[in-house]
Design an enzyme around this catalytic site. Structure first.
Site, short mmCIF file in Angstrom:
data_model
loop_
_atom_site.label_atom_id
_atom_site.label_comp_id
_atom_site.label_asym_id
_atom_site.label_seq_id
_atom_site.Cartn_x
_atom_site.Cartn_y
_atom_site.Cartn_z
N ASN A 193 0.85 -1.18 0.00
CA ASN A 193 0.00 0.00 0.00
C ASN A 193 0.89 1.23 0.00
OD1 ASN A 193 -1.77 2.08 0.58
ND2 ASN A 193 -3.09 0.76 1.82
N ASP A 194 1.16 1.74 -1.19
CA ASP A 194 2.07 2.88 -1.35
C ASP A 194 1.66 4.08 -0.50
OD1 ASP A 194 3.99 2.19 -3.35
OD2 ASP A 194 2.37 2.20 -4.82
N CYS A 195 0.41 4.09 -0.13
CA CYS A 195 -0.12 5.29 0.52
C CYS A 195 -0.19 5.17 2.03
CB CYS A 195 -1.49 5.61 -0.07
SG CYS A 195 -1.37 5.88 -1.84
N ASN A 207 1.90 5.59 4.69
CA ASN A 207 3.25 6.14 4.88
C ASN A 207 3.44 6.46 6.36
OD1 ASN A 207 2.13 7.96 2.09
ND2 ASN A 207 3.47 6.16 1.94
#
Ligand code: BGC
Ligand code: NOJ
Length: 770
Positions: A441-443, A445
């Site tokens: 999940n790149d998002c 963070n």
């Protein structure tokens, strides 16, 4: 002889998914008697047409239209192995009287660097150069100096005129809807010096009633060797001698017809690797044609160029390509091999990876950086899939460099070991893997804390914390280490195999201890050590990723956790349009969570149906034997099955989209970002390998379906390591269970593995579900 299926038909593209200008390619027809003109292929003019249709086929597009008794059809395709695009226009006179017609073509040339072209006008309005020779328009901006490539636009017919300066063609203050040249029926024969180089041909002909005229246009790219750029040498005139034979060949109708048949043939052969006949038409349509097609497109483009990715920012994603391999490998194993080695060469000596690399230079994209801690583990899964499909263990000995240690190449086997070590060297307080910049999940963070408007979450400096951990990477590690243990064992490295198996067990234990929330798997621990994806959170209580990934890796299957987690998915995340990424969606910006909470609720990673993750749950359901649940989820996001609700779905009914808006968004059910998504590969894996149960394994072909109870069975043909397997599965009692009896060429076998058959043979497999 391989059985070749008839080539699949093309499919109409919903109008709002047709790029309005079809990528800057225009054609116009003009009735020279009345002066009326229209565009047969440009979507915005379709309102003026009696008929307009854009159809997408396997590597081609066909746009047809009719107006005032003139029927036109344009076929667009790139022939195999060529760097040119063919437009084959056929115009037919359906009036009772002869027609005097003009055809005008038109393209805008890009000045090679799309970003610069769109921004640096002070320079670019003065650099454009073209040549027109023997009816061919050559776009050669910057060729005089450091470029050795040019574009050309050719036409099969004698020209009545041409234009290469956009403003001459369009006329002042006019747009593509009313070009001056078309309106007046005469080209200006303009030669561009600077401004906006463009290409247009004018062809004029008479058509008797019932007659058809075929006009071929070629839009091509060519590179000349540096020492043969000019003719005569020393001049500034483009040397056309090398490209001209190619142009001449492809301007011939027979070449185009043969090239198109070759393209169709190549697809029918690719698609014959696996064909199925199930009771469900949507399954058949996707599995036999469109899903593998999308896997090929996604493999080719990764996440770089489509209607949604502009081609000037993102490159080849490391984790993306590794996952694309899972759905692609059976289509063209040798290309998969090449990609695996290419990916390995962008790995860093630490075992980490550049998150993306550029398709042309093959080098890591510094602007995106690295530190997405899941990245390297996907390489293990990609290689495992390749080995199972091909048995080509020699790939493990291929010596590839690391991106930051070019002089010390190491066998692929070692690259994979470093991938695993990258995780086990980076564990947090609970001994779960550290998340780094983000995981799948790149998002999400967790080390980012961004407050500056517009700052990229993907590249901004992260706090270096040794705290934020990912349960998802824990599950992924278990899966990857288990796969690798098998690979090591087959290489006779028993100690390695035992070591990785032990590590996988240890991690599974940690996930069970610290990643379990009571009713589902937790998602992560943040920078402050607080849990993410837990009943104790107000928002984002449950995430889909760890439910799918942990069960796929086998965690909790033996102790009821897996079934409990899947029940929670059903209760909390499942909707009629697919399974949500998380619930409840984040309603405000969470500094400590990053980009995920930057999206409005219901979109993208913040609680949409992020389709990539749905097949993980389908696979998990199949693994625990729930055929109805697995297939039910499959149908919800199957684009073909969603065709009926196209007014809601609003996307091509044959292509998976990255996401479908969740119920927190106003447009629940609306799909977005079709084509380039890991959804393609994973859905093909889920339906073919886990629901239909036909899986390549190291020692044979597994036939282990977990069907929906309503099915009486299905048949399939699978080409695998040179042999053809004809599989027939019956479900006489209509149960959602597993195969009890497997017969291979009439002999009962133990279990569900069909042993490898000699190349060239055909094997008959009969399975009965009981
Ligand atoms: C998108 C993600 C994507 C990421 C990396 C984000 O803005 O929402 O889907 O993975 O950028 O490019
Ligand atoms: C799209 C990216 O390409 C992919 O790598 C990522 O896993 C998903 N978005 C989820 O963030």
């Amino acid at each position: 002889m391989l059985s070749r299926r008839p080539v699949a038909p093309d499919y109409p593209v919903p109008l709002h998914n047709v790029p309005a200008d079809y990528g800057g390619r225009y054609l116009y027809l003009r009735d020279n008697h009345s002066g009326e003109y229209w565009s047969p292929s440009w979507q915005p003019t379709q309102h003026d047409l009696d008929h307009y249709e854009c159809r997408h086929g396997l590597s081609y597009t066909r746009i047809s239209s009719a107006r005032l008794g003139v029927r036109a059809e344009t076929l667009y395709f790139v022939p195999l192995g060529e760097t040119l695009e063919v437009w084959r226009l056929r115009v037919r006179n359906e009036r009772g009287t002869p027609i005097d017609l003009s055809v005008f073509s038109s393209v805008e040339f890009c000045l090679w660097d799309a970003q610069d072209d769109a921004t640096n006008f002070q320079r670019n309005y003065s650099t454009g150069e073209v040549e027109v020779a023997d009816g061919v328009i050559y776009h050669k901006t910057e060729y005089r100096e450091r470029r050795n490539h040019f574009a050309y636009f050719a036409c099969s017919e004698p020209l009545a005129g041409f234009d290469t300066q956009r403003e001459e063609f369009l006329g002042a203050y006019r747009g593509w809807d009313r070009p001056l040249v078309v309106e007046r029926g005469e080209s200006a024969n303009s030669v561009a010096h600077g401004w906006a180089p463009h290409g247009s041909h004018h062809v004029r002909f008479r058509l008797a009633p019932g007659d058809t005229k075929e006009v071929i246009f070629l839009l091509g790219y060519w590179e000349n060797p540096d020492d043969q750029k000019f003719d005569p040498p020393g001049s500034a005139v483009l040397n056309k001698a090398l490209v001209r034979p190619v142009i001449d060949r492809w301007l011939r109708q027979e070449t185009v017809a043969a090239g198109f048949s070759r393209l169709r043939e190549s697809w029918s052969s690719l698609l014959s690797v696996l064909t199925v006949e199930t009771p469900d038409d949507d399954t058949n349509r996707m599995v036999n044609t469109w899903n593998p097609y999308q896997c090929m497109v996604t493999f080719n483009m990764s996440r770089s160029v489509s209607l949604f990715e502009s081609g000037i920012s993102r490159g080849i994603g490391f984790r993306d390509s590794c996952q694309d391999l899972l759905g692609f490998v059976q289509l063209a194993p040798s290309r998969a091999r090449g990609r695996i080695l290419e990916l390995a060469a962008t790995q860093l000596a630490s075992g980490g990876a550049y998150h993306q690399y550029q398709p042309l230079t093959k080098s890591g994209n510094d602007a995106i950086g690295s530190g997405f801690n899941d990245d390297p583990l996907w390489l293990v899964l990609g290689v495992a899939a390749y080995l199972k499909e091909t048995g080509d263990e020699a790939i493990l000995d291929e010596a590839m460099p690391y991106a930051d240690a070019q002089d010390s190449p190491a066998p692929l086997y070692e690259h994979l070991e470093r991938s695993l070590r990258y995780t086990s060297d980076r564990l947090g307080p609970h001994l779960l893997p550290l998340i780094g910049r983000a995981d799948w999940n790149d998002c999400l963070n967790l080390n980012c804390f961004s407050v500056a408007p517009g700052e990229s979450f993907q590249t901004t400096a992260n706090v270096t914390g040794g705290v934020a951990e990912s349960v998802f990477i824990g599950g992924l590690f278990v899966l990857a280490a288990t796969e690798f243990a098998q690979i090591a064992g087959r290489r006779g490295r028993a100690a390695d195999a035992a070591g990785y198996r032990a590590e996988a067990e240890k991690m599974a234990h940690v996930v069970t201890e610290h990643g379990w929330d009571g009713e589902w798997f937790r998602r992560a621990y943040d920078h402050a050590g607080r849990v993410v994806g837990s009943a104790e959170n107000a928002e984002g209580q449950i995430f889909i990723e760890p439910q799918g990934m942990c069960v796929m890796s086998g965690i909790g299957i033996g102790n009821g956790m897996a079934v409990r987690a899947l029940a929670s998915v059903r209760e909390r995340l499942a909707t009629s349009h697919g399974i949500l990424l998380l619930q409840p969606a984040y309603t405000r910006y969470h500094l400590e969570l990053g980009e995920i909470s930057s999206y409005p609720p219901g979109y993208k990673e913040n609680g949409s149906i992020f389709c990539h993750t749905n097949p993980w749950v389908m696979i998990a359901e199949a693994m625990v034997g729930h055929g109805d649940a697995a297939f039910g989820y499959y149908k919800r996001i199957n684009p073909s099955a969603r065709e009926e609700i196209s007014d809601v779905h609003r996307c091509e009914p044959y292509v998976y989209a990255q996401m479908i808006a969740g119920p927190d968004a106003p447009a629940h059910g609306e799909a977005k970002n079709s084509w380039l998504t890991g959804t393609a590969a994973w859905n093909l894996v889920a339906i073919t390998q886990w629901i239909l149960g036909i899986r390549a394994e190291m020692d044979g072909l597994r036939v282990d379906p977990v069907l929906p109870a309503a099915w009486a069975g299905f048949t399939a043909t699978r080409r695998f390591r040179g042999a053809t397997y004809q599989i027939s599965v019956r479900n006489p009692d209509r149960i959602s269970g597993r195969v009890a009896n497997l017969e291979v060429d009439g002999h009962l076998v133990n279990g569900t593995l069909v042993p490898l058959a000699p190349s060239g043979t055909t094997v008959h497999v009969e399975a009965v579900v009981r």
